[in-house]
Each structure stands twice: as C-alpha cells, then as structure tokens.
Design an enzyme around this catalytic site. Structure first.
Site, mmCIF file in Angstrom:
data_model
loop_
_atom_site.group_PDB
_atom_site.id
_atom_site.type_symbol
_atom_site.label_atom_id
_atom_site.label_comp_id
_atom_site.label_asym_id
_atom_site.label_seq_id
_atom_site.Cartn_x
_atom_site.Cartn_y
_atom_site.Cartn_z
ATOM 1 N N GLY A 10 0.765 -1.207 0.188
ATOM 2 C CA GLY A 10 -0.194 -0.198 -0.010
ATOM 3 C C GLY A 10 0.667 1.274 0.034
ATOM 4 N NE ARG A 71 -1.928 -4.687 -0.832
ATOM 5 C CZ ARG A 71 -1.400 -4.065 0.264
ATOM 6 N NH1 ARG A 71 -0.409 -4.305 0.545
ATOM 7 N NH2 ARG A 71 -2.160 -2.779 0.683
ATOM 8 C CG ASP A 102 3.361 -6.707 7.058
ATOM 9 O OD1 ASP A 102 2.904 -6.212 6.019
ATOM 10 O OD2 ASP A 102 2.339 -7.304 7.837
ATOM 11 C CB THR A 124 3.113 0.879 5.798
ATOM 12 O OG1 THR A 124 1.575 0.562 6.132
ATOM 13 C CG2 THR A 124 4.100 0.481 6.948
ATOM 14 C CG ASP A 126 -1.621 -0.361 7.496
ATOM 15 O OD1 ASP A 126 -2.333 0.440 7.346
ATOM 16 O OD2 ASP A 126 -1.253 -1.345 6.671
ATOM 17 C CG ASP A 128 1.672 -2.833 9.787
ATOM 18 O OD1 ASP A 128 2.611 -2.083 9.147
ATOM 19 O OD2 ASP A 128 1.146 -3.595 9.245
ATOM 20 N NE ARG A 170 -1.824 -4.911 5.527
ATOM 21 C CZ ARG A 170 -2.268 -5.315 4.338
ATOM 22 N NH1 ARG A 170 -3.034 -6.683 4.235
ATOM 23 N NH2 ARG A 170 -2.108 -4.667 3.266
HETATM 24 O O1 F6P Z 1 -1.436 -1.208 4.221
HETATM 25 C C1 F6P Z 1 -2.098 -0.009 3.895
HETATM 26 C C2 F6P Z 1 -3.438 -0.662 3.668
HETATM 27 O O2 F6P Z 1 -4.213 0.830 3.310
HETATM 28 C C3 F6P Z 1 -4.335 -1.024 4.973
HETATM 29 O O3 F6P Z 1 -4.294 0.052 5.932
HETATM 30 C C4 F6P Z 1 -5.409 -1.638 4.263
HETATM 31 O O4 F6P Z 1 -5.629 -2.852 5.164
HETATM 32 C C5 F6P Z 1 -4.652 -2.253 3.023
HETATM 33 O O5 F6P Z 1 -3.527 -1.437 2.739
HETATM 34 C C6 F6P Z 1 -5.846 -2.188 1.954
HETATM 35 O O6 F6P Z 1 -5.063 -2.850 0.825
HETATM 36 P P1 F6P Z 1 -5.185 -2.834 -0.685
HETATM 37 O O7 F6P Z 1 -4.560 -1.298 -1.159
HETATM 38 O O8 F6P Z 1 -4.412 -3.823 -1.258
HETATM 39 O O9 F6P Z 1 -6.670 -2.609 -0.784
#
Ligand code: F6P
Length: 316
Positions: A10, A71, A102, A124, A126, A128, A170
């Site tokens: 993300g 991803r 992560d 990130t 998050d 985390d 997350r």
């Molecule tokens: O890791 C950042 C984040 O925005 C999280 O807060 C969220 O759960 C996730 O990515 C959403 O992922 P995606 O962009 O794949 O929908």
C-alpha cells in the site's frame, strides 16, 4: 556501486521523499541509482530504469509514489525470487532498497536468504513494522483521519448524533488509537481493546446522562461492521447514529513535515549503510520517547545543533 530502489504494498505519503533521498544521496557519492517500477512485480518483469537527480525533482512534497506500487502474492515462490535477482544482476545492481510494509519486508528477507543484499525502509500508513517506532506515512494518514473526524464531529454535534468512523491500519490499531486521543473520541475499538456491544451501549447511556450532544466512536478496520454498529446504536441507544468508512483517502495527500523529514533521513541513512557494506538491514526510528530532568538541567545542558545539518548537502 549501483543501488536500486522500489516501493511496494500500500502506498504511503513520504515514499517519494524517501526515493528522492536514496537517489540524491547515491548520486552525491557517485553511486548509480536505479528505480524499479511497480514494486516486486516490476522487479520480476525487469522494469528497472536509471534515475538521475532531475528524475526525483519536485516529488519531495507529493503523495503516492512515482515508481508505482503493487502487491505480488506470487513473490513467495523461489523461482520468482530468482528471476528478480537475475534482473538486478543483469544490470550489475549491488543493493536493493525496498520501501514498504510487512509484505515488502518479507520480500526483502526472501531475497537476502538467496544472498541478494537488501535494505528495508518502513513505508506504510499502518505503523505496523515492529522494529520502528513510526513508519513513513503514518503521521500524514493520521492527520488526514483527524481532519475528517473533526468534520464529522461538527455535523454530529449539530444533529446530536453518534458518529462511528472506521480507519485503516490492517491489523494494527495505531491509527485508531492515535486518532482517538487527538480527537477526544469517547470510544476506540481495536483488536487490542476488544469489542463488546454492552461496552458501547453503556458508554452511550453514560454520555447521554452527562448531557453530551454527540459521541465519537473510532473503529480500526476488520474488527466490526461499522454500518451495523451505527444501526444498533440508533435502534437501542438514545443517539441517532451514522457510520463513515474513511478508506483510501488516508493513503493519499502531501506528506506531513514529520514524514518528509523521516523519509529524507531514512533514505540517506540507507545509502550510508550500503556504502559501509552493511546490508540486509531494516532502518528504524526511535525518537519520540518521553523522559524527565530537573528544571535546572533543562536549561543547563548544552543544546547541540540538529543532526539534520548533515543531510543538507546530500539532498540538495
Ligand atoms: O497497508 C496499507 C493499507 O491501506 C491497509 O491499511 C489496508 O488494510 C490495506 O492497505 C488495503 O489494501 P489494498 O490497497 O490492497 O486494498
């Protein structure tokens, strides 16, 4: 020496500032800098380009990532990791700097196990990554969430409502708990606080007894259905209720001052590590701890010049 940089997972505000710092610092030392497009996906596909200092002009203040992100679920496969390494070796790139969360770190660990040197920067919203107190992007996302919650509070006060707000993160409750403190939320729900309907219901009754016109509940994502919670509050408690999922707005926007500086320092630090041959490292910050000293000491200790001075010539 040659260094490549990628952003993965993300996106987070400040990633661009980190890219810029890696590229500018590398060039300052006569190191060739390369950018990998769209994270590990672009790495496996060999989309790697040389970056000059002008390629990272005008990006320090911009959200998102100029390199793009993705991803890549398949990156756990050894054959795919080997392909990524082959693409780096073909260009004779010595070290890969990855910026992300992560999943990005797990990718770097995998490459390092195959003897390819990596350095990871925490990028990130998050917050985390356990090794670092704060990640690049966290405080900007927090500012965005706080700004939105302040606005929700205005309308919630006018209408004597309960506002239920879901923030991202997350599996980490930091966005929720920091926003809860900064916005004076009545209730914060994360995986660490746990959730029970009774707790929310009792707090709503208590708030009403105290004469509160409105109630703010901040919920970390993936804990409960905030629409259902708002419906239950409206049905059973003295408050009307509305739910808002803040969503991806938290990922965008210009990075805050803190994130610009953190990202600039970390990007520079990563290149310094490469130059010293210290690789397979995760860069972290531990900066905002509290402490105390006597009132006399507070003014008696010598104030040292900021360590930021050493970053100026490399980044300009
Ligand atoms: O890791 C950042 C984040 O925005 C999280 O807060 C969220 O759960 C996730 O990515 C959403 O992922 P995606 O962009 O794949 O929908």
């Amino acid at each position: 020496m040659k260094i490549a940089v990628l952003t993965s997972g993300g996106d987070a505000p400040g990633m661009n500032a980190a890219i810029r710092a890696v590229v500018r610092t590398a060039i300052h030392y006569g190191i060739e800098a390369y950018g990998v497009m769209d994270g590990y996906k672009g790495l496996v596909e060999g989309r790697i380009k040389r970056l000059e200092r002008n390629d990272v002009s005008q990006i320090l203040n911009r959200g998102g990532t100029i390199l793009g992100s993705s991803r890549l679920d398949d990156f756990y496969k050894i054959a795919i990791q080997k392909k990524a390494i082959a693409n780096l070796k073909e260009l004779e790139i010595d070290v890969l700097v990855v910026i992300g969360g992560d999943g990005t770190y797990r990718g770097a660990i995998a490459l390092s196990k195959l003897d390819y040197p990596c350095i990871a920067l925490p990028g990130t919203i998050d917050n985390d990554i356990p090794s670092t107190e704060y990640t690049i992007g966290f405080f900007t996302a927090l500012d965005t969430a706080i700004d939105a919650i302040d606005k929700l509070r205005d309308t919630s006060f006018s209408h004597q409502r309960c506002t239920v707000v879901e923030v991202m993160g997350r599996n980490c409750g930091d966005l929720a708990v920091y926003a809860g403190i900064a916005c004076g939320a009545e209730i914060v729900i994360t995986k660490d606080t746990g959730y029970s309907w009774e707790m929310v219901y009792d707090e709503a009754l208590h708030a009403k007894q105290l004469g509160k016109r409105h109630l703010v509940i901040i919920v970390a994502e993936h804990i409960i259905d905030v629409q259902k919670l708002a419906h239950d509050i409206e049905t059973h408690s003295p408050y009307e209720a509305r739910a808002t999922v803040l969503g991806y707005i938290q990922r965008g926007g210009n990075p805050s001052t803190y994130d610009r500086i953190l990202a600039s320092k970390m990007g520079t630090y990563a290149v310094e590590l490469c130059r010293q041959g210290i690789v397979n490292q995760a860069v972290f910050t531990k900066s905002l701890d509290l402490g105390h000293c006597s009132l006399q000491e507070a003014l008696a200790v010598e104030q040292k010049p900021s360590d930021l001075y050493e970053y100026l010539p490399k980044l300009n």
